[in-house]
Scaffold this motif. Structure first.
Motif, PDB file in Angstrom:
ATOM      1  N   CYS A 195       0.831  -1.210   0.000  1.00 25.98           N
ATOM      2  CA  CYS A 195       0.000   0.000   0.000  1.00 25.98           C
ATOM      3  C   CYS A 195       0.868   1.263   0.000  1.00 25.98           C
ATOM      4  O   CYS A 195       0.372   2.365   0.269  1.00 25.98           O
ATOM      5  N   VAL A 196       2.166   1.083  -0.281  1.00 27.91           N
ATOM      6  CA  VAL A 196       3.161   2.162  -0.366  1.00 27.91           C
ATOM      7  C   VAL A 196       2.980   3.193   0.749  1.00 27.91           C
ATOM      8  O   VAL A 196       2.864   4.382   0.508  1.00 27.91           O
ATOM      9  N   THR A 197       2.964   2.680   1.977  1.00 29.03           N
ATOM     10  CA  THR A 197       2.764   3.545   3.141  1.00 29.03           C
ATOM     11  C   THR A 197       4.084   3.891   3.810  1.00 29.03           C
ATOM     12  O   THR A 197       4.478   5.054   3.864  1.00 29.03           O
ATOM     13  N   GLY A 198       4.775   2.893   4.330  1.00 32.57           N
ATOM     14  CA  GLY A 198       6.052   3.169   4.970  1.00 32.57           C
ATOM     15  C   GLY A 198       6.037   3.064   6.482  1.00 32.57           C
ATOM     16  O   GLY A 198       7.084   3.175   7.123  1.00 32.57           O
ATOM     17  N   LEU A 199       4.864   2.852   7.085  1.00 30.61           N
ATOM     18  CA  LEU A 199       4.822   2.608   8.521  1.00 30.61           C
ATOM     19  C   LEU A 199       5.444   1.245   8.798  1.00 30.61           C
ATOM     20  O   LEU A 199       5.143   0.274   8.103  1.00 30.61           O
ATOM     21  N   VAL A 200       6.324   1.167   9.799  1.00 31.78           N
ATOM     22  CA  VAL A 200       7.032  -0.091  10.065  1.00 31.78           C
ATOM     23  C   VAL A 200       7.018  -0.418  11.544  1.00 31.78           C
ATOM     24  O   VAL A 200       7.173   0.461  12.387  1.00 31.78           O
ATOM     25  N   VAL A 201       6.820  -1.696  11.833  1.00 36.19           N
ATOM     26  CA  VAL A 201       6.857  -2.153  13.225  1.00 36.19           C
ATOM     27  C   VAL A 201       8.238  -2.672  13.585  1.00 36.19           C
ATOM     28  O   VAL A 201       8.560  -2.849  14.754  1.00 36.19           O
ATOM     29  N   VAL A 202       9.054  -2.958  12.562  1.00 37.03           N
ATOM     30  CA  VAL A 202      10.454  -3.344  12.772  1.00 37.03           C
ATOM     31  C   VAL A 202      11.313  -2.522  11.815  1.00 37.03           C
ATOM     32  O   VAL A 202      10.851  -2.104  10.759  1.00 37.03           O
ATOM     33  N   ASP A 203      12.558  -2.291  12.182  1.00 43.27           N
ATOM     34  CA  ASP A 203      13.434  -1.483  11.342  1.00 43.27           C
ATOM     35  C   ASP A 203      13.848  -2.264  10.097  1.00 43.27           C
ATOM     36  O   ASP A 203      14.365  -3.381  10.199  1.00 43.27           O
ATOM     37  N   THR A 204      13.617  -1.683   8.934  1.00 40.35           N
ATOM     38  CA  THR A 204      13.865  -2.376   7.665  1.00 40.35           C
ATOM     39  C   THR A 204      15.342  -2.687   7.458  1.00 40.35           C
ATOM     40  O   THR A 204      15.711  -3.774   7.021  1.00 40.35           O
ATOM     41  N   GLY A 205      16.194  -1.706   7.764  1.00 38.72           N
ATOM     42  CA  GLY A 205      17.614  -1.854   7.482  1.00 38.72           C
ATOM     43  C   GLY A 205      18.331  -2.877   8.334  1.00 38.72           C
ATOM     44  O   GLY A 205      19.293  -3.520   7.884  1.00 38.72           O
ATOM     45  N   THR A 206      17.878  -3.077   9.580  1.00 37.59           N
ATOM     46  CA  THR A 206      18.578  -3.979  10.496  1.00 37.59           C
ATOM     47  C   THR A 206      17.865  -5.307  10.726  1.00 37.59           C
ATOM     48  O   THR A 206      18.483  -6.269  11.182  1.00 37.59           O
ATOM     49  N   THR A 207      16.583  -5.381  10.408  1.00 38.83           N
ATOM     50  CA  THR A 207      15.811  -6.602  10.664  1.00 38.83           C
ATOM     51  C   THR A 207      15.885  -7.593   9.509  1.00 38.83           C
ATOM     52  O   THR A 207      15.975  -8.805   9.725  1.00 38.83           O
ATOM     53  N   PHE A 208      15.871  -7.088   8.274  1.00 43.12           N
ATOM     54  CA  PHE A 208      15.732  -7.966   7.113  1.00 43.12           C
ATOM     55  C   PHE A 208      17.063  -8.251   6.417  1.00 43.12           C
ATOM     56  O   PHE A 208      17.956  -7.391   6.365  1.00 43.12           O
ATOM     57  N   THR A 209      17.157  -9.450   5.891  1.00 44.74           N
ATOM     58  CA  THR A 209      18.275  -9.818   5.029  1.00 44.74           C
ATOM     59  C   THR A 209      18.071  -9.185   3.655  1.00 44.74           C
ATOM     60  O   THR A 209      17.048  -8.544   3.407  1.00 44.74           O
ATOM     61  N   LEU A 210      19.027  -9.402   2.763  1.00 43.10           N
ATOM     62  CA  LEU A 210      18.877  -8.901   1.396  1.00 43.10           C
ATOM     63  C   LEU A 210      17.612  -9.462   0.758  1.00 43.10           C
ATOM     64  O   LEU A 210      16.874  -8.739   0.074  1.00 43.10           O
ATOM     65  N   PHE A 211      17.330 -10.738   0.997  1.00 39.32           N
ATOM     66  CA  PHE A 211      16.115 -11.356   0.455  1.00 39.32           C
ATOM     67  C   PHE A 211      14.873 -10.645   0.968  1.00 39.32           C
ATOM     68  O   PHE A 211      13.971 -10.307   0.199  1.00 39.32           O
ATOM     69  N   GLY A 212      14.810 -10.413   2.273  1.00 36.16           N
ATOM     70  CA  GLY A 212      13.650  -9.741   2.859  1.00 36.16           C
ATOM     71  C   GLY A 212      13.481  -8.335   2.331  1.00 36.16           C
ATOM     72  O   GLY A 212      12.360  -7.895   2.038  1.00 36.16           O
ATOM     73  N   GLN A 213      14.601  -7.616   2.180  1.00 36.40           N
ATOM     74  CA  GLN A 213      14.534  -6.252   1.654  1.00 36.40           C
ATOM     75  C   GLN A 213      14.070  -6.229   0.200  1.00 36.40           C
ATOM     76  O   GLN A 213      13.307  -5.348  -0.204  1.00 36.40           O
ATOM     77  N   LEU A 214      14.514  -7.207  -0.586  1.00 32.77           N
ATOM     78  CA  LEU A 214      14.093  -7.278  -1.993  1.00 32.77           C
ATOM     79  C   LEU A 214      12.617  -7.638  -2.111  1.00 32.77           C
ATOM     80  O   LEU A 214      11.934  -7.176  -3.035  1.00 32.77           O
ATOM     81  N   VAL A 215      12.117  -8.455  -1.190  1.00 33.54           N
ATOM     82  CA  VAL A 215      10.678  -8.746  -1.160  1.00 33.54           C
ATOM     83  C   VAL A 215       9.898  -7.462  -0.914  1.00 33.54           C
ATOM     84  O   VAL A 215       8.911  -7.166  -1.603  1.00 33.54           O
ATOM     85  N   ILE A 216      10.344  -6.682   0.060  1.00 27.11           N
ATOM     86  CA  ILE A 216       9.695  -5.404   0.371  1.00 27.11           C
ATOM     87  C   ILE A 216       9.767  -4.471  -0.828  1.00 27.11           C
ATOM     88  O   ILE A 216       8.769  -3.816  -1.193  1.00 27.11           O
ATOM     89  N   LEU A 217      10.924  -4.418  -1.490  1.00 29.36           N
ATOM     90  CA  LEU A 217      11.093  -3.550  -2.657  1.00 29.36           C
ATOM     91  C   LEU A 217      10.158  -3.958  -3.794  1.00 29.36           C
ATOM     92  O   LEU A 217       9.561  -3.099  -4.458  1.00 29.36           O
ATOM     93  N   ALA A 218      10.020  -5.268  -4.001  1.00 30.22           N
ATOM     94  CA  ALA A 218       9.113  -5.760  -5.048  1.00 30.22           C
ATOM     95  C   ALA A 218       7.667  -5.404  -4.717  1.00 30.22           C
ATOM     96  O   ALA A 218       6.894  -4.992  -5.598  1.00 30.22           O
ATOM     97  N   LEU A 219       7.289  -5.535  -3.442  1.00 28.85           N
ATOM     98  CA  LEU A 219       5.924  -5.185  -3.026  1.00 28.85           C
ATOM     99  C   LEU A 219       5.677  -3.688  -3.234  1.00 28.85           C
ATOM    100  O   LEU A 219       4.585  -3.291  -3.652  1.00 28.85           O
ATOM    101  N   ILE A 220       6.680  -2.868  -2.946  1.00 26.70           N
ATOM    102  CA  ILE A 220       6.558  -1.421  -3.149  1.00 26.70           C
ATOM    103  C   ILE A 220       6.325  -1.102  -4.626  1.00 26.70           C
ATOM    104  O   ILE A 220       5.448  -0.313  -4.969  1.00 26.70           O
TER     105      ILE A 220
END
Length: 445
Positions: free
Chosen positions: A55-80
């Motif tokens: 929903c291209v919001t950006g509210l986060v319950v966990v910190d994106t940079g420190t919580t997710f691996t490269l795979f997790g970050q790429l999943v988020i990027l694809a969803l965005i």
């Protein structure tokens, strides 16, 4: 035939499509490979993150940079990316690559997804959207990568540059800086403080406007829609920037210690980001209360139709202002740029605004119960940010209760898909009444 028509209802398909993408994204973020600790996110946190990204919001319950691996970050990027452009745009892209012809049903879905008045030229517009996206994100990513290369290793700078370019062009606001800092470390940096807001503005004005500006040399004309979007965006930007400068100039926690250029850069950034990106260069909780209330208003108005942003939209806001001005002057018609706005548009603007107000008020009331003890302005700020798919927060999101998270998830979904689209999707029948009731009068004011 009637059954097929009921099944193929664009609002139903769009709502279902977004919901399916969110669920798939949540499942991927629950995988052990998605998080640094190797455990994956709990379901509710994964659903929250996937909803916020799609929903291209950006509210986060966990910190994106420190919580997710490269795979997790790429999943988020694809969803965005899918959420920002719309899954129908990507479905059309795959159809192009496979050499498939775009059917009438798919054109109707694209019309609904892109908020177009007709299906004429819809496929050509989608092709342009894809080109605009690649070019803008490419240039923005390159500029940011060059800037970040002075602070980090080259390939990390490239990755950070393109991640933040895609995130901000799609008005998502996710960042990789760590510790929920967003881009506060670049508050007085001219490259970051100009490139990112420009990406946000381009993503927020809408692809219809971009396309008309691109074709202006051939057509020498701009539609009423483009004129309204451009003027409203400019006025909101200039007015909000001036107010932020006035309200924060001497604030020791925000602009006070900054240089003259830093003050103007930070005011420009904070005037742009509520419409509706969510990244920030000033620490949001440190802003004065008048500034926070101004941001609430900007988040509610949001971006423009056919864009990657949310809110009630700039055209809705201007149409209502036009209606109020016409009523004050005793005029029957709403006139914008010497054009009469049809009553259907005025009614739809009123419906969208009242629906948005109701959602924000209801969510705020619920959160005052689920998050008891929290400051009211903080709760109102969070509810409006979720509805406007903005992503700015005063720090409440990571502290939300499970029920509070569920409420914000539904609010982000409603804000991205649109209250009217959801209403149309759950309505069994939408057709005009076969008769009209006699006129009645009531006292107003």
């Amino acid at each position: 035939m009637n059954t097929n028509r009921k099944f193929f209802d664009p609002p139903k398909v769009l709502v279902s499509g977004f919901a399916l993408i969110i669920l798939v994204g949540a499942f991927l973020l629950m995988l052990p490979t998605a998080t640094v600790d190797g455990k994956g996110l709990p379901f509710l946190d994964a659903l929250f993150t996937a909803t916020s990204a799609t929903c291209v919001t950006g509210l986060v319950v966990v910190d994106t940079g420190t919580t997710f691996t490269l795979f997790g970050q790429l999943v988020i990027l694809a969803l965005i990316q899918v959420g920002g452009l719309g899954f129908m745009t990507f479905a059309t892209l795959f159809a192009f690559l496979l050499g498939k012809r775009i059917s009438l049903k798919e054109r109707l879905l694209l019309q609904e997804a892109l908020n177009q008045l007709s299906i004429e030229g819809i496929v050509r517009l989608v092709k342009r959207i894809l080109v605009f996206t690649v070019v803008i994100e490419g240039i923005g990513g390159l500029l940011l990568a060059i800037r970040f290369s002075f602070d980090m290793p080259f390939w990390k700078a490239v990755y950070f540059g393109f991640f933040h370019a895609i995130s901000n062009f799609n008005n998502a606001g996710f960042d990789l800086m760590g510790e929920f800092r967003s881009l506060t470390g670049y508050v007085d940096d001219p490259v970051v403080s100009l490139v990112v807001p420009i990406l946000i503005i381009l993503g927020g004005i809408g692809f219809i406007v971009m396309n008309e500006v691109y074709e202006y040399r051939q057509t020498s004309r701009l539609s009423l829609h483009t004129k309204v979007v451009a003027i409203t965006t400019a006025w909101l930007l200039v007015a909000s920037m001036a107010l932020i400068l006035l309200l924060e100039w001497n604030n020791p926690k925000t602009m006070g210690p900054l240089s003259l250029s830093g003050k103007f850069l930070s005011a420009f950034y904070q005037a742009v980001t509520p419409r509706t990106a969510g990244s920030n260069t000033l620490n949001i909780p440190d802003l004065t209360q008048p500034t926070l209330f101004l941001i609430v208003f900007l988040m509610f108005v949001g971006a423009s139709p056919g864009s990657t942003g949310g809110g009630i939209k700039t055209t809705t806001f201007t149409t209502l202002l036009g209606a109020v001005w016409s009523q004050i002057r005793g005029k029957e018609d709403v006139i914008l740029f010497r054009k009469r706005i049809v009553y259907d548009t005025v009614y739809k603007s009123l419906t969208v605004t009242m629906s948005g107000l109701f959602i924000v008020m209801f969510v705020t009331m619920v959160l005052t119960i689920t998050e008891s003890g929290k400051d009211f302005l903080m709760i109102l700020f969070e509810a409006t940010s979720a509805f406007g798919t903005v992503g700015l927060s005063m720090g409440l999101t990571p502290e939300l209760s499970p029920l509070g998270k569920a409420v914000i998830i539904l609010t982000m979904f409603a804000g991205r898909v649109g209250p009217l689209t959801i209403a149309y999707a759950v309505t069994l029948r939408r057709q005009p009444d076969p008769f009209r009731y006699p006129k009645g009068k009531i006292m107003i004011g």
